[in-house]
Design an enzyme around this catalytic site. Structure first.
Site, PDB file in Angstrom:
ATOM      1  N   TYR A  39       0.869  -1.188   0.000  1.00 43.81           N
ATOM      2  CA  TYR A  39       0.000   0.000   0.000  1.00 43.81           C
ATOM      3  C   TYR A  39       0.899   1.230   0.000  1.00 43.81           C
ATOM      4  O   TYR A  39       1.871   1.303  -0.740  1.00 43.81           O
ATOM      5  CB  TYR A  39      -0.970  -0.072   1.191  1.00 43.81           C
ATOM      6  CG  TYR A  39      -2.155   0.848   1.037  1.00 43.81           C
ATOM      7  CD1 TYR A  39      -2.965   0.810  -0.102  1.00 43.81           C
ATOM      8  CD2 TYR A  39      -2.460   1.770   2.032  1.00 43.81           C
ATOM      9  CE1 TYR A  39      -4.050   1.661  -0.243  1.00 43.81           C
ATOM     10  CE2 TYR A  39      -3.548   2.621   1.904  1.00 43.81           C
ATOM     11  CZ  TYR A  39      -4.331   2.565   0.757  1.00 43.81           C
ATOM     12  OH  TYR A  39      -5.399   3.416   0.624  1.00 43.81           O
ATOM     13  N   LYS A  94     -19.645 -20.799 -10.344  1.00 44.63           N
ATOM     14  CA  LYS A  94     -18.902 -20.571 -11.588  1.00 44.63           C
ATOM     15  C   LYS A  94     -17.464 -20.166 -11.263  1.00 44.63           C
ATOM     16  O   LYS A  94     -16.519 -20.608 -11.911  1.00 44.63           O
ATOM     17  CB  LYS A  94     -19.597 -19.466 -12.380  1.00 44.63           C
ATOM     18  CG  LYS A  94     -19.192 -19.398 -13.831  1.00 44.63           C
ATOM     19  CD  LYS A  94     -20.019 -20.347 -14.662  1.00 44.63           C
ATOM     20  CE  LYS A  94     -19.751 -20.154 -16.143  1.00 44.63           C
ATOM     21  NZ  LYS A  94     -20.671 -20.915 -16.975  1.00 44.63           N
TER      22      LYS A  94
END
Length: 439
Positions: A39, A94
């Site tokens: 970050y 999925k």
């Protein structure tokens, strides 16, 4: 016989961490230096590199291995219009299949929206995040319009699996069935029961493989699609013929092939008996086909029969297609999944069925052997070789047709695919163990 109870299925989705997917970091984050690079302030270096060259988003982020599974829940499996919340378990499922079979990461995007133009606007705005878009369980005819617009207006692959998945897998079956029976695809007469997204896409794909429009008889819930009808949408009009059949039984007489994507019990044994020699029957209504495997074989022992069921030979299962098609498209940096890539996938699947099935596949399906022939024209979903055969073929087709951003060394790529999927399967297995899950 059911493989599970209702409670077992609910427990599977709820025990441990609820749902079926999670986001896992792939970089270390155990020191202050790691945190500073992940970050602020270190992340700024990759941000500014991408700002200078947006294509670097594929190098410095996970975009190149990330697919959006997008649905609004208007046509979920055999459940119909149950909405985006109720459809979410399917979209998560999925994601599991993408990851387990092809190491493709997925965010499922479930939209509370039915306006096609608004869906298009939303999905287009997602392009910077994803390497590809898998449209799922969006009802016809809106799904045709949505996919067509997105394919034209986005610079990443867009693929509606409900249309093209079944088309590609059954197309592979058609290629092999034609070879076994000695039929020429261009001479076959095809009867189609169903005129929704899947049936129309399958029929279009068969045309690309050689079937002629004049040899197709398609039926919707109101009967045969012919030129005298004034109630046909644009997609159905493409398959309306001058010749008129009074009903399905009339059309089945002398037909070489039947494709069903409609409802159970639509086809009788008498209809099957009336078909041409060595008929090809793909009865793919789920969960119950238009005619059962047993009934079709009793009526015509010479038929080649496929269904959507795993408990009978020649299962037409979309998992044989979409994970590996996207794997090849993503790795080639493809800007689209074009017709040539779909055909390459079908031909690769068909070719793999001619190879001796590994012992682990036979064991998984409780048989001593699987050999190319009438009862084995499509590989089994657990065949680990699919990623190497199919993804490489799709990537090659992308390069050959000029939609690839990358040039892959195919021999090295096949080796990479074998290594990648082995690591992915081990990782997924370890996730389940870490939650103390046993099913």
């Amino acid at each position: 016989m059911a493989l599970f109870t209702k409670q077992e299925a609910l427990d599977y989705h709820s025990k441990g961490r609820p749902g079926k997917i999670e986001v896992v970091p792939v970089k270390p984050c155990s020191t202050q230096k790691h945190l500073s690079m992940a970050y602020s302030p270190g992340v700024a270096e990759s941000c500014m590199a991408i700002h200078a060259d947006p294509a670097l988003s594929y190098k410095y982020t996970g975009r190149g291995n990330l697919v959006a599974v997008v649905s609004n829940g208007t046509a979920v499996l055999g459940l119909g219009n149950i909405g985006p919340e109720a459809g979410k378990p399917v979209m998560e499922g999925k994601g599991v299949l993408f990851k387990v079979f092809a190491d493709v990461d997925v965010f499922d995007i479930n939209l509370a929206e039915t306006d096609p133009d608004k869906i298009i606007e939303i999905v287009k705005a997602l392009e910077p995040t994803f390497g590809g878009i898998n449209l799922e369980d969006i009802k016809a005819p809106e799904c045709f319009y949505i996919e067509e617009r997105l394919k034209a207006e986005m610079n990443i692959p867009v693929f509606h699996d409900d249309q093209h998945g079944t088309a590609i897998i059954s197309g592979a079956g058609l290629i092999n069935a034609a070879e076994i029976t000695g039929k020429k695809i261009e001479d076959m007469r095809l009867v189609v029961s169903g005129a929704g997204a899947g049936a129309i896409a399958c029929t279009k794909f068969y045309v690309s493989l050689g079937i002629r429009h004049e040899n197709i008889a398609m039926f919707d819930s109101r009967g045969h699609l012919n030129k005298s009808r004034s109630d046909l949408n644009v997609q159905k009009q493409e398959f309306a013929t001058e010749k008129e059949y009074k009903d399905l039984a009339d059309a089945m007489k002398g037909a070489d092939m039947f494709l069903g994507l409609s409802v159970k019990d639509k086809v009788s044994p008498a209809m099957v008996k009336s078909m041409a020699d060595s008929p090809i029957i793909f009865a793919c209504a789920n969960p119950d086909p238009e005619i059962t495997y047993t009934a079709a074989k009793e009526a015509r022992p010479d038929c080649i029969m496929g269904t959507g069921r795993s408990d009978f030979p020649n299962q037409v299962n979309n998992v044989l297609g979409f994970p590996f098609i996207f794997r090849g498209a993503l790795d080639a940096g493809a800007t689209a999944i074009n017709e040539e890539m779909k055909i390459a996938a079908a031909r690769a699947i068909a070719a793999l069925a001619k190879e001796p099935a590994p012992a682990y596949v036979c064991e998984a399906f409780g048989v001593d052997k699987l050999e190319f022939g009438k009862d084995y024209i499509i590989p089994k979903p657990l065949d680990l070789r699919l990623i190497e055969w199919e993804s490489a073929a799709v990537a090659k087709a992308a390069m050959d047709t000029g939609v690839a951003r990358k040039k892959l060394d195919l021999d090295a790529y096949r080796k990479e695919l074998r290594e990648r999927i082995a690591a992915s399967r081990e990782r997924v297995g370890n996730f389940a163990k870490s939650y103390g899950l046993e099913f």
